[in-house]
Scaffold this active site. Structure first.
Site, PDB file in Angstrom:
ATOM      1  N   ARG A 239     -46.894  36.733  12.565  1.00  0.00           N
ATOM      2  CA  ARG A 239     -46.540  35.797  11.506  1.00  0.00           C
ATOM      3  C   ARG A 239     -46.771  36.466  10.160  1.00  0.00           C
ATOM      4  O   ARG A 239     -47.771  37.188   9.967  1.00  0.00           O
ATOM      5  CB  ARG A 239     -47.404  34.532  11.580  1.00  0.00           C
ATOM      6  CG  ARG A 239     -47.055  33.559  12.689  1.00  0.00           C
ATOM      7  CD  ARG A 239     -45.687  32.914  12.521  1.00  0.00           C
ATOM      8  NE  ARG A 239     -45.384  31.956  13.578  1.00  0.00           N
ATOM      9  CZ  ARG A 239     -44.795  32.268  14.737  1.00  0.00           C
ATOM     10  NH1 ARG A 239     -44.440  33.523  14.994  1.00  0.00           N
ATOM     11  NH2 ARG A 239     -44.550  31.328  15.633  1.00  0.00           N
ATOM     12  N   GLU A 268     -39.670  32.407   5.385  1.00  0.00           N
ATOM     13  CA  GLU A 268     -38.466  32.812   6.108  1.00  0.00           C
ATOM     14  C   GLU A 268     -37.379  31.767   5.929  1.00  0.00           C
ATOM     15  O   GLU A 268     -37.697  30.577   5.893  1.00  0.00           O
ATOM     16  CB  GLU A 268     -38.801  32.990   7.600  1.00  0.00           C
ATOM     17  CG  GLU A 268     -39.804  34.099   7.809  1.00  0.00           C
ATOM     18  CD  GLU A 268     -40.226  34.272   9.273  1.00  0.00           C
ATOM     19  OE1 GLU A 268     -39.680  33.575  10.148  1.00  0.00           O
ATOM     20  OE2 GLU A 268     -41.098  35.107   9.524  1.00  0.00           O
ATOM     21  N   HIS A 287     -36.892  37.849  12.402  1.00  0.00           N
ATOM     22  CA  HIS A 287     -37.731  37.066  13.334  1.00  0.00           C
ATOM     23  C   HIS A 287     -37.007  36.857  14.680  1.00  0.00           C
ATOM     24  O   HIS A 287     -36.677  35.721  15.045  1.00  0.00           O
ATOM     25  CB  HIS A 287     -38.127  35.717  12.704  1.00  0.00           C
ATOM     26  CG  HIS A 287     -39.364  35.122  13.342  1.00  0.00           C
ATOM     27  ND1 HIS A 287     -40.247  34.306  12.678  1.00  0.00           N
ATOM     28  CD2 HIS A 287     -39.858  35.251  14.596  1.00  0.00           C
ATOM     29  CE1 HIS A 287     -41.218  33.939  13.498  1.00  0.00           C
ATOM     30  NE2 HIS A 287     -41.004  34.507  14.664  1.00  0.00           N
TER      31      HIS A 287
HETATM   32  C1  GLV Z   1     -42.067  33.362  17.769  1.00  0.00           C
HETATM   33  O1  GLV Z   1     -42.443  33.843  16.732  1.00  0.00           O
HETATM   34  C2  GLV Z   1     -42.912  32.600  18.607  1.00  0.00           C
HETATM   35  O2  GLV Z   1     -44.001  32.201  18.179  1.00  0.00           O
HETATM   36  O3  GLV Z   1     -42.521  32.367  19.750  1.00  0.00           O
END
Ligand code: GLV
Ligand code: GLV
Length: 326
Positions: A239, A268, A287
Site C-alpha cells: 500500500r 490512487e 495497482h
Molecule cells: C490488493 O492490493 C489487495 O489487497 O488484494
C-alpha cells in the site's frame, strides 16, 4: 420472504455472482472502471445486508453508522485498510477479504516488478520503441543483477513468503522483517529474520509487502531511504500509505537510491504529471498485483461465498474480524 439486499460496488464476473443470487437480491453498480459515487454508496448501505466492495471504496464510521441492516462487508482484496474494522466489529458486522487465492499471483507480479526495475526493462522497451537503438554498446542500459543479491522482504506473510520462494530460484540471500517470526520461511526458504534497520542497510532489493496499519503507516521516510545502499532498489506492492512519497521523490532526485518499482501509491489513481513518473528509474504500475484473469475470477467467487455464508448465519471462509462470530 424477501431476500436480503446485497450491493456490489463494481462490475465483477457474472458467474461469480450465481451462488450469491441464491441467497440475496443482488444489485451491481454497472461500471467497470468508475467507482460508485459516495452518495449512492451511502444510499445503498442504508438498505443493504451485504456490501461487496473494492479497495477504493471507503467503508468508514459515517457509512457504518447509517447501515442498520448491514451484516457483512466483503472486500475484493486481501488488504482491508479501506474498511473501519473496529467500528464494524462493534456493530457485529463481519469484514471479509480474499487471502491465499492471490498470494502466488501477487508474488509473480512483485517479482516481475523487481526484475523490470533492476534490469531496466521498461526503459529498454521505450528505447527501442522510440527508435533510439542505433548501435550496440557495452554498457547500454546496463542494470543491476538480481541473482546472488540480497533481497529484504518487509512483511513476511503469505505474499512475502511466495516472493521469497521465487528469490531462492535466483540464489538470492533472503532477509526479512515482520511483526512476528516466520519459522516456516526460515526453515523452508532459508530466510533470515533481522531488525528493520539491518534489513534496510544490507538489502540490494527492499520489497515492501506489509499491510497498511497504524504501525506501518509512513514507515519509509527520507531517513530510511538514506540508510539504504546507493545501489538499492525499492519495491512497493502493498500500500502507498507505507511510504512518505515526497521523501521517496527526494531520495530519487538526490540519487540516494538506484530506483523504485511501484504498484501502489498514496492516492490512487495517480495522474500522468505525478512527480514519480519523471524518473526513468521508476517503474510505475497501476495497482495490478493480483490482476491475472484466473486469480481475479477466484477472488470474485470467494467474495460471493463470503457474503453468502454470513447471510446464512455461517462463518465465512475468510474473515478479518473473527470476534464477530464468537
Ligand atoms: C490488493 O492490493 C489487495 O489487497 O488484494
Ligand atoms: C497476505 O495475505 C499476506 O499475508 O502477505
Amino acid at each position: 420472504m424477501r431476500k436480503p439486499f446485497v450491493f456490489v460496488t463494481r462490475q465483477v464476473p457474472e458467474e461469480s455472482l450465481v451462488a450469491l443470487k441464491v441467497v440475496a437480491e443482488v444489485e451491481v453498480w454497472p461500471e467497470e472502471e468508475i467507482p460508485v459515487p459516495r452518495e449512492l454508496l451511502l444510499e445503498k448501505a442504508k438498505i443493504a445486508s451485504g456490501l461487496y466492495t473494492m479497495l477504493s471504496d471507503k467503508i468508514d464510521e459515517e457509512l457504518l453508522n447509517q447501515a442498520p441492516h448491514l451484516k457483512v462487508v466483503a472486500n475484493l482484496a486481501v488488504g482491508f485498510d479501506n474498511i473501519d474494522v473496529k467500528t464494524a466489529s462493534e456493530r457485529g458486522i463481519a469484514v471479509c477479504n480474499t487471502p491465499d487465492v492471490l498470494s502466488d499471483t501477487t508474488a509473480d507480479l512483485t517479482f516481475a516488478l523487481l526484475m523490470a526495475t533492476g534490469r531496466r526493462v521498461v526503459e529498454a522497451v521505450d528505447y527501442v520503441k522510440q527508435g533510439n537503438w542505433k548501435n550496440w554498446a557495452p554498457l547500454l542500459l546496463a542494470g543491476t543483477d538480481i541473482h546472488h543479491k540480497t533481497i529484504g522482504v518487509v512483511g513476511m506473510g503469505r505474499i512475502g513468503s511466495a516472493v521469497a520462494k521465487r528469490a531462492t530460484g535466483f540464489d538470492m540471500e533472503i532477509l526479512y522483517h515482520n511483526r512476528s517470526r516466520n519459522i516456516e520461511a526460515e526453515t523452508k526458504l532459508g530466510a533470515s529474520y533481522v531488525g528493520f534497520d539491518e534489513l534496510i542497510e544490507r538489502s540490494d532489493y527492499i520489497v515492501c509487502l506489509a499491510p497498511l496499519t497504524e504501525e506501518t503507516a509512513d514507515l519509509f521516510t527520507y531517513e530510511v531511504f538514506q540508510s539504504m545502499k546507493s545501489s538499492a532498489i525499492f519495491i512497493n506492492a502493498s500500500r502507498g500509505g507505507l511510504v512518505v512519497e515526497e521523501d521517496l521523490i527526494k531520495a530519487l532526485s538526490e540519487e540516494i537510491i538506484a530506483g523504485a518499482g511501484l504498484d501502489v501509491y498514496r492516492e490512487e489513481p495517480i495522474s500522468v504529471d505525478h512527480p514519480l513518473l519523471r524518473f526513468s528509474n521508476v517503474v510505475a504500475l497501476p495497482h495490478i498485483g493480483s490482476a491475472s484473469d484466473e486469480t481475479r475470477h477466484e477472488m470474485a467467487s470467494l467474495v460471493s461465498r463470503n457474503i453468502a455464508h454470513v447471510l446464512r448465519g455461517d462463518k465465512p471462509e475468510a474473515i478479518v474480524n473473527e470476534e464477530v462470530f464468537k
